[in-house]
Design a protein around this motif. Structure first.
Motif, mmCIF file in Angstrom:
data_model
loop_
_atom_site.group_PDB
_atom_site.id
_atom_site.type_symbol
_atom_site.label_atom_id
_atom_site.label_comp_id
_atom_site.label_asym_id
_atom_site.label_seq_id
_atom_site.Cartn_x
_atom_site.Cartn_y
_atom_site.Cartn_z
ATOM 1 N N LYS A 73 -0.445 3.844 -3.174
ATOM 2 C CA LYS A 73 -1.693 3.086 -2.976
ATOM 3 C C LYS A 73 -2.796 3.614 -3.893
ATOM 4 C CE LYS A 73 -3.443 5.746 0.917
ATOM 5 N NZ LYS A 73 -3.399 5.951 2.330
ATOM 6 N N HIS A 99 -0.475 -0.591 -13.648
ATOM 7 C CA HIS A 99 -1.472 -0.183 -12.653
ATOM 8 C C HIS A 99 -2.434 0.823 -13.266
ATOM 9 C CE1 HIS A 99 2.186 2.311 -12.525
ATOM 10 N NE2 HIS A 99 1.317 3.306 -12.573
ATOM 11 N N ALA A 113 3.333 -2.624 0.478
ATOM 12 C CA ALA A 113 2.787 -2.749 -0.872
ATOM 13 C C ALA A 113 1.304 -3.113 -0.839
ATOM 14 C CB ALA A 113 3.565 -3.798 -1.648
ATOM 15 N N TYR A 123 7.231 -4.346 0.129
ATOM 16 C CA TYR A 123 7.123 -2.883 0.185
ATOM 17 C C TYR A 123 6.685 -2.326 -1.160
ATOM 18 C CZ TYR A 123 9.575 -2.945 4.632
ATOM 19 O OH TYR A 123 9.921 -3.161 5.936
ATOM 20 N N SER A 124 6.170 -1.117 -1.087
ATOM 21 C CA SER A 124 5.909 -0.344 -2.306
ATOM 22 C C SER A 124 7.207 0.384 -2.655
ATOM 23 C CB SER A 124 4.801 0.670 -2.045
ATOM 24 O OG SER A 124 4.996 1.813 -2.839
ATOM 25 N N TYR A 176 -2.877 -4.963 -3.783
ATOM 26 C CA TYR A 176 -1.431 -4.788 -3.997
ATOM 27 C C TYR A 176 -1.161 -3.558 -4.860
ATOM 28 C CZ TYR A 176 3.229 -5.675 -5.829
ATOM 29 O OH TYR A 176 4.552 -5.545 -6.196
ATOM 30 N N HIS A 177 -0.144 -2.791 -4.479
ATOM 31 C CA HIS A 177 0.266 -1.636 -5.293
ATOM 32 C C HIS A 177 1.785 -1.532 -5.238
ATOM 33 C CE1 HIS A 177 0.852 0.865 -1.599
ATOM 34 N NE2 HIS A 177 -0.128 0.111 -1.142
ATOM 35 N N PHE A 178 2.426 -1.644 -6.402
ATOM 36 C CA PHE A 178 3.887 -1.513 -6.422
ATOM 37 C C PHE A 178 4.283 -0.063 -6.188
ATOM 38 C CE2 PHE A 178 8.040 -0.894 -8.343
ATOM 39 C CZ PHE A 178 8.747 -1.974 -7.822
ATOM 40 N N GLN A 200 8.920 -9.019 -6.828
ATOM 41 C CA GLN A 200 7.941 -8.050 -7.315
ATOM 42 C C GLN A 200 8.289 -7.481 -8.690
ATOM 43 O OE1 GLN A 200 8.329 -6.252 -3.106
ATOM 44 N NE2 GLN A 200 6.548 -5.237 -3.965
ATOM 45 N N ASP A 237 -2.191 -2.271 -8.662
ATOM 46 C CA ASP A 237 -1.673 -3.072 -9.785
ATOM 47 C C ASP A 237 -2.788 -3.892 -10.428
ATOM 48 O OD1 ASP A 237 0.846 -2.253 -8.719
ATOM 49 O OD2 ASP A 237 1.759 -4.043 -9.622
#
Ligand code: NOJ
Ligand code: CA
Length: 568
Positions: free
Chosen positions: A166, A104, A149, A142-143, A161-163, A250, A170
């Motif tokens: 926020k 990311h 996520a 989910y993150s 999307y963000h693992f 994920q 990614d």
């Protein structure tokens, strides 16, 4: 004796730049601060530095949210300082491995600012955008750091999307332009002369492209409850299983192996460089040595107590899982977990236990990674107030404890402090002057300094004290360097009394084999040496053992003794 690469012989030491040494009085560690302490590092006996991210960052995740991969964070210095750091290390025969955050970027990176500016932007596809369904996130993922996520972006009416947070969108590594840009970034630092990379969170690079809903059957809040209530081993395993199911789409997709092979090929254009991955999965060594050079033995950091059986269970099961030719890599500490002494110390024999931890790192087969500050016995520092907490994970936990668990602010604070990673990131304690010599007395350090600097937990006092932990580090590191069996030799556990871990390191063409006995108990122990050969040289002992070692068949060990001897 087959020669080894430098990174197989080296002892690595992680420098957390924000907390190492502040050279200009702003309360924040910087590159010049590290440069000033290069002699300290050399004298300590470490060979290679892993530098946590040194890039510009809005610091939502303390530098693991990079806003420019080609620059140095202004508070750390500039590119000239970086080059001086690199040259200073190389001049001393040492190496520098930088952190590469590749899953990311920061949401302030120009790539992301462009990407979010319009659906038609040429960098739109550099990140992972999806339509929201009827105002709801694109799916139920989910993150890892809490919440959905997906973050809805009203300007373009889609979600990214963000693992992790926020603030850490990614990258879309399936886009060839992203891959090329990131490989170019690596080449940029390699051209400058860095010796390799620690690849951050690499398991999260790919997620299932068709974004199927996860079917763990529970919400993240429910999983949180479950994990807070888990007491027994079975319950903890149930939590781990549920979490694996929740994040199944994920992380650790098999597609990643192909990418790692490409990254490895890019690195191999520069001979002698190393890739160490922030993962414990041994499949990332690849087959025929074509992915990562090193994969961390993180399970070792999860031992509940430092005991021979915990070490052996871990080590044996680990060694047998390694692909042929893979080189182990051991660690007991880093910037994400509790200080090793806070985990394993008993409050009465802390120095002895810290020495044993080090001895273990230096005598088990593989490359050791040490964490800055552990050499002087730094402990976790727990803040007094939620306003002092900087780590966003700590703040998220605090809110969960109040909102989901219904705990009081005091209870919530106590648990949030356990989880927040600030505790192991406090400033390095150089001496017993105000602010522990990390920064000037009138500066405010970015995180509080642990007050135990005034009670001998500092480098200057320990340098003057012959039996200090720091001086033990120096002599143990030296002993390892003078004992090739500890680096090149094979590993064979020996029968030993309860509380003792004994093993043999040798063969594989080393000229002098070696025996290691670690008494992890507070009692004396007697070990009968099962070796027909003679002890030829005392490599290291925490106790004075002047007498004729060659006559030892039955060895009496002092409490917490470390005994390393060369055997014929
Ligand atoms: C692993 C890093 O060690 C940790 O500090 C960070 O929060 C995550 N990766 C996300 O980059
Ligand atoms: Ca500074």
């Amino acid at each position: 004796m087959k020669d080894l690469e430098w990174w197989q012989r080296a002892i690595f030491y992680q420098v957390y730049p924000r907390s190492f040494a502040d050279s200009n009085g702003d309360g924040v560690g910087d590159l010049n601060g590290i440069i000033k302490h290069l002699d300290y590092l050399q004298d300590l006996g470490v060979d290679a530095i892993w530098l946590s991210p040194h890039y510009p960052s809005p610091l939502w995740d303390c530098g693991y949210d990079v806003s420019d991969y080609l620059m140095v964070a202004p508070e750390y210095g500039d590119l000239d300082d970086f080059i001086r750091l690199l040259e200073g290390l190389h001049k001393r025969g040492m190496y520098l491995v930088t952190d590469f955050v590749l899953n990311h970027t920061s949401d302030q990176h120009s790539w992301f600012l462009e990407s979010r500016s319009s659906r038609k932007n040429s960098k739109r596809d550099w990140y992972i955008w999806q339509n929201s369904i009827g105002g709801r996130p694109p799916n139920n993922w989910y993150s890892w750091f809490g919440g959905s996520a997906w973050e809805f972006d009203p300007a373009t009416n889609q979600s990214y999307y963000h693992f992790f947070f926020k603030q850490q969108p990614d990258l879309n590594w399936r886009n060839p332009e992203v891959k090329a840009a990131m490989l170019d970034t690596m080449r940029y630092w390699l051209e400058l002369g860095v010796d390799g990379f620690r690849l951050d969170s690499l398991g999260m690079i790919f997620e299932a492209p068709d974004i199927p809903d996860q079917e763990s059957g529970m919400t993240q809040q429910e999983l949180y409850h479950l994990s807070r209530m888990a007491k027994s081993r079975d319950q903890r395993m149930q939590v781990a299983r549920a979490s694996r199911k929740m994040f199944r789409f994920q992380m650790d997709l098999s597609e990643l192996h192909g990418l790692l092979r490409e990254i490895r090929q890019a690195i191999d254009e520069y001979p002698g460089k190393v890739l160490v991955g922030e993962t414990e999965l041994v499949e990332y060594y690849g087959s025929a040595n074509d992915e990562l050079h090193l994969v961390f033995n993180f399970p070792l950091t999860r031992m509940k107590k430092l005991t021979p059986s915990a070490v052996l269970c871990n080590h044996f099961s680990r060694l047998t899982k390694l692909p042929a030719g893979a080189w182990p890599c051991n660690t007991l500490g880093n910037h994400d977990i509790s200080r090793l002494l806070s985990r394993y110390g008993d409050g009465n024999h802390d120095i002895e236990i810290a020495r044993l931890c080090l001895a273990l790192m230096l005598t088990l087969p593989g490359t050791p990674f040490l964490y800055n500050g552990d050499e002087i016995g730094m402990l976790d520092y727990l803040a007094n107030d939620i306003s002092q907490v900087q780590d966003q994970i700590g703040l998220w936990t605090y809110r969960m404890e109040i909102d989901e668990m219904g705990h009081s602010p005091e209870q919530a604070l106590a648990y949030a402090l356990e989880i927040a990673r600030d505790k192991c990131r406090t400033p390095f304690q150089w001496d017993n002057s105000p602010n522990a010599g990390f920064c000037p007395a009138d500066a405010t350090p970015w995180l509080p300094v642990n007050s135990n600097y005034a009670d001998g937990v500092n480098a200057a006092d320990q340098t003057r004290t012959p039996n200090s932990l720091l001086n033990s580090y120096r002599s143990l590191l030296k002993a390892r360097k003078l004992t090739p069996a500890l680096v090149y030799g094979g590993f064979q556990p020996l029968k030993s009394p309860p509380g003792c871990l004994a093993f043999f390191r040798g063969g594989r063409g080393v000229s002098e084999n070696c025996m290691v006995v670690l008494n992890m108990s507070k009692g004396t122990r007697v070990i009968e040496l099962p070796i027909r050969n003679r002890i030829t040289r005392l490599v290291y002992s925490t106790h004075s053992r002047e007498k004729k070692l060659e006559s030892f068949r039955i060895l009496s060990l002092f409490p917490f003794e470390i005994f390393i001897a060369a055997v014929e």
